[in-house]
Design a protein around this motif. Structure first.
Motif, mmCIF file in Angstrom:
data_model
loop_
_atom_site.group_PDB
_atom_site.id
_atom_site.type_symbol
_atom_site.label_atom_id
_atom_site.label_comp_id
_atom_site.label_asym_id
_atom_site.label_seq_id
_atom_site.Cartn_x
_atom_site.Cartn_y
_atom_site.Cartn_z
ATOM 1 N N ASN A 170 27.749 84.786 73.518
ATOM 2 C CA ASN A 170 28.907 85.139 74.352
ATOM 3 C C ASN A 170 29.950 85.776 73.449
ATOM 4 O O ASN A 170 30.676 85.095 72.740
ATOM 5 C CB ASN A 170 29.457 83.885 75.020
ATOM 6 C CG ASN A 170 30.584 84.209 75.983
ATOM 7 O OD1 ASN A 170 31.175 85.292 75.924
ATOM 8 N ND2 ASN A 170 30.891 83.277 76.866
ATOM 9 N N LEU A 171 30.011 87.108 73.499
ATOM 10 C CA LEU A 171 30.902 87.835 72.608
ATOM 11 C C LEU A 171 32.153 88.331 73.320
ATOM 12 O O LEU A 171 32.773 89.306 72.931
ATOM 13 C CB LEU A 171 30.135 88.985 71.944
ATOM 14 C CG LEU A 171 29.044 88.480 70.979
ATOM 15 C CD1 LEU A 171 27.988 89.534 70.725
ATOM 16 C CD2 LEU A 171 29.657 88.009 69.672
ATOM 17 N N LEU A 172 32.501 87.639 74.403
ATOM 18 C CA LEU A 172 33.773 87.933 75.064
ATOM 19 C C LEU A 172 34.895 87.372 74.192
ATOM 20 O O LEU A 172 34.766 86.278 73.654
ATOM 21 C CB LEU A 172 33.846 87.251 76.439
ATOM 22 C CG LEU A 172 32.852 87.681 77.508
ATOM 23 C CD1 LEU A 172 33.055 86.836 78.761
ATOM 24 C CD2 LEU A 172 33.005 89.143 77.849
ATOM 25 N N PRO A 173 36.011 88.099 74.067
ATOM 26 C CA PRO A 173 37.151 87.532 73.349
ATOM 27 C C PRO A 173 37.539 86.194 73.988
ATOM 28 O O PRO A 173 37.535 86.080 75.214
ATOM 29 C CB PRO A 173 38.244 88.583 73.537
ATOM 30 C CG PRO A 173 37.498 89.853 73.787
ATOM 31 C CD PRO A 173 36.258 89.451 74.540
ATOM 32 N N MET A 184 39.623 85.367 77.194
ATOM 33 C CA MET A 184 39.181 85.921 78.471
ATOM 34 C C MET A 184 37.879 85.278 78.922
ATOM 35 O O MET A 184 37.186 85.784 79.788
ATOM 36 C CB MET A 184 38.979 87.419 78.335
ATOM 37 C CG MET A 184 40.216 88.119 77.836
ATOM 38 S SD MET A 184 39.964 89.882 77.902
ATOM 39 C CE MET A 184 40.766 90.410 76.415
ATOM 40 N N ASP A 226 37.012 82.925 80.774
ATOM 41 C CA ASP A 226 37.026 82.052 81.946
ATOM 42 C C ASP A 226 35.757 82.249 82.766
ATOM 43 O O ASP A 226 35.094 83.268 82.673
ATOM 44 C CB ASP A 226 38.251 82.307 82.817
ATOM 45 C CG ASP A 226 38.211 83.670 83.440
ATOM 46 O OD1 ASP A 226 37.709 83.786 84.566
ATOM 47 O OD2 ASP A 226 38.655 84.646 82.799
ATOM 48 N N GLU A 227 35.436 81.261 83.536
ATOM 49 C CA GLU A 227 34.183 81.298 84.297
ATOM 50 C C GLU A 227 34.462 81.217 85.795
ATOM 51 O O GLU A 227 33.783 80.523 86.532
ATOM 52 C CB GLU A 227 33.276 80.140 83.868
ATOM 53 C CG GLU A 227 32.818 80.221 82.423
ATOM 54 C CD GLU A 227 31.822 81.338 82.168
ATOM 55 O OE1 GLU A 227 31.150 81.749 83.126
ATOM 56 O OE2 GLU A 227 31.744 81.810 81.032
ATOM 57 N N THR A 267 33.953 83.091 88.305
ATOM 58 C CA THR A 267 32.947 83.470 89.296
ATOM 59 C C THR A 267 31.578 82.860 89.013
ATOM 60 O O THR A 267 30.663 83.053 89.776
ATOM 61 C CB THR A 267 32.789 84.996 89.342
ATOM 62 O OG1 THR A 267 32.357 85.437 88.047
ATOM 63 C CG2 THR A 267 34.095 85.657 89.677
ATOM 64 N N ALA A 268 31.461 82.176 87.873
ATOM 65 C CA ALA A 268 30.127 81.700 87.503
ATOM 66 C C ALA A 268 29.705 80.505 88.366
ATOM 67 O O ALA A 268 30.528 79.859 88.976
ATOM 68 C CB ALA A 268 30.085 81.316 86.037
ATOM 69 N N GLU A 285 25.736 86.309 85.298
ATOM 70 C CA GLU A 285 24.505 86.318 86.093
ATOM 71 C C GLU A 285 23.633 87.516 85.735
ATOM 72 O O GLU A 285 22.401 87.411 85.703
ATOM 73 C CB GLU A 285 24.832 86.358 87.591
ATOM 74 C CG GLU A 285 25.487 85.100 88.135
ATOM 75 C CD GLU A 285 26.991 85.021 87.852
ATOM 76 O OE1 GLU A 285 27.523 85.921 87.164
ATOM 77 O OE2 GLU A 285 27.623 84.053 88.300
ATOM 78 N N ARG A 339 26.733 89.076 76.343
ATOM 79 C CA ARG A 339 27.987 89.065 77.093
ATOM 80 C C ARG A 339 29.100 89.635 76.235
ATOM 81 O O ARG A 339 29.327 89.202 75.113
ATOM 82 C CB ARG A 339 28.354 87.639 77.484
ATOM 83 C CG ARG A 339 27.605 87.131 78.679
ATOM 84 C CD ARG A 339 28.267 85.887 79.199
ATOM 85 N NE ARG A 339 29.508 86.217 79.881
ATOM 86 C CZ ARG A 339 30.414 85.309 80.227
ATOM 87 N NH1 ARG A 339 30.246 84.056 79.918
ATOM 88 N NH2 ARG A 339 31.499 85.687 80.863
#
Lengths: 64, 256
Positions: A52-55, A58, A60-61, A63-64, B109, B130
């Motif tokens: 997971n290379l999102l900063p 940011m 947050d989940e 919609t997951a 997803e 991601r």
């Protein structure tokens, strides 16, 4: 992710090389672990083989 | 970017819309998805036959740019906004096992689905991660080609996307993409509608300012083609297209 991916990935924030800590491995596939930026100290988790290379601010989940 | 667009809301809208595309390819969206669309846009059936069918079902691209991308064996390719992996798998057939394809997407997803498809179908040189296309987690000059299909219009920071694409390409590397643009500037009422933005309309940049950005970040030999085969399907989307000349184009460019 494969360990060879380390050659091209970097911290999304400061583009510094990342250091890998492996928790679980299957052949050359890293299933879980942590990527750490020695420059800014941010960490990026590897879960189910996906880094997971999102900063971090940011990540947050909603919609997951 | 628009002053009144709520970018956090936009990100939630985009993530939830494309999570839905990943999970239920047959639902009704503002846009077409799937095999028929891919063939009409120009994807070659021979190559498509090797692409996992679940990836094709969730395909939501807006054009075909591979003939402008000139991919060859051994190329290292990056796909911005890789979705469920259709273009990445298609690219993998072009670069063969000696090359590699990396996809990046912010939607959990889609990344999970694409990685599972790669593993289940023996695409050892294709992987998905991601991340944000505005903050690429890749080192300078890591790729021979950067691809993207119907994604950059979704970003409120298009200049940063192109700067990052330029940074990760090696000298002489190619950018090739399809995207939605508009002939005229869109009114604020459309630009600030996060739902229309997520449907690839609200974020459509006026074509000249789009190519100006591509040039400003350092790309040369910029070539633009119109994808006349692409159309939006919801009434709301179709009427915005008629009125403001919203349409699909393909762009190729080279890093000097």
């Amino acid at each position: 992710m494969k360990e060879s991916l380390l050659d091209i990935i970097c911290c999304p924030i400061d583009k510094h090389d990342l250091e890998l800590e492996v928790d679980e491995k299957d052949g050359d596939e890293i299933i879980s672990g942590t990527l750490t930026c020695p420059e800014c100290g941010e960490t990026y988790p590897i879960e189910d083989g996906i880094p997971n290379l999102l900063p971090p601010d940011m990540r947050d989940e909603v919609t997951a | 970017m628009s002053e009144s667009l709520d970018t956090d809301k936009l990100e939630r809208e985009v993530k939830s819309m494309y999570a839905a595309v990943a999970e239920s390819a047959n639902s009704e969206f503002h846009f077409e998805t799937g095999q028929e669309l891919a063939k009409r846009l120009g994807y070659e059936p021979d190559i498509l036959s090797y692409v996992p069918s679940e990836a094709i079902d969730s395909f939501a691209g807006v054009g075909y740019y591979f003939e402008m991308a000139s991919l060859k064996p051994q190329d290292k390719v990056l796909d911005l906004g890789s979705g469920s992996g259709m273009d990445a798998f298609y690219a993998a057939m072009n670069v063969t096992e000696t090359g590699s394809v990396t996809g990046i997407d912010m939607t959990t997803e889609q990344v999970e689905k694409a990685n599972n498809l790669a593993a289940d179908n023996g695409f050892h040189n294709v992987s998905f991660h991601r991340g944000y296309i505005e903050d690429l987690p890749f080192e300078d000059e890591s790729f021979d080609a950067v691809l993207s299909n119907g994604v950059i219009n979704l970003s409120p920071e298009k200049e940063r996307v192109f700067e990052e694409a330029h940074r990760v390409l090696r000298p002489d590397g190619r950018l090739a993409l399809s995207d939605i643009i508009s002939e005229q500037q869109l009114p604020e009422s459309i630009k600030s509608d996060a739902d229309l933005w997520a449907a690839c309309i609200g974020g459509a940049e006026q074509i000249d300012s789009y190519t100006d950005v591509v040039e400003a970040v350092g790309f040369v030999d910029i070539e633009v083609r119109e994808n006349t085969e692409y159309e939006f399907i919801s009434d709301q989307a179709a009427s915005a297209c008629d009125k403001y000349g919203v349409k699909s184009i393909s762009i190729a460019a080279r890093k000097q």
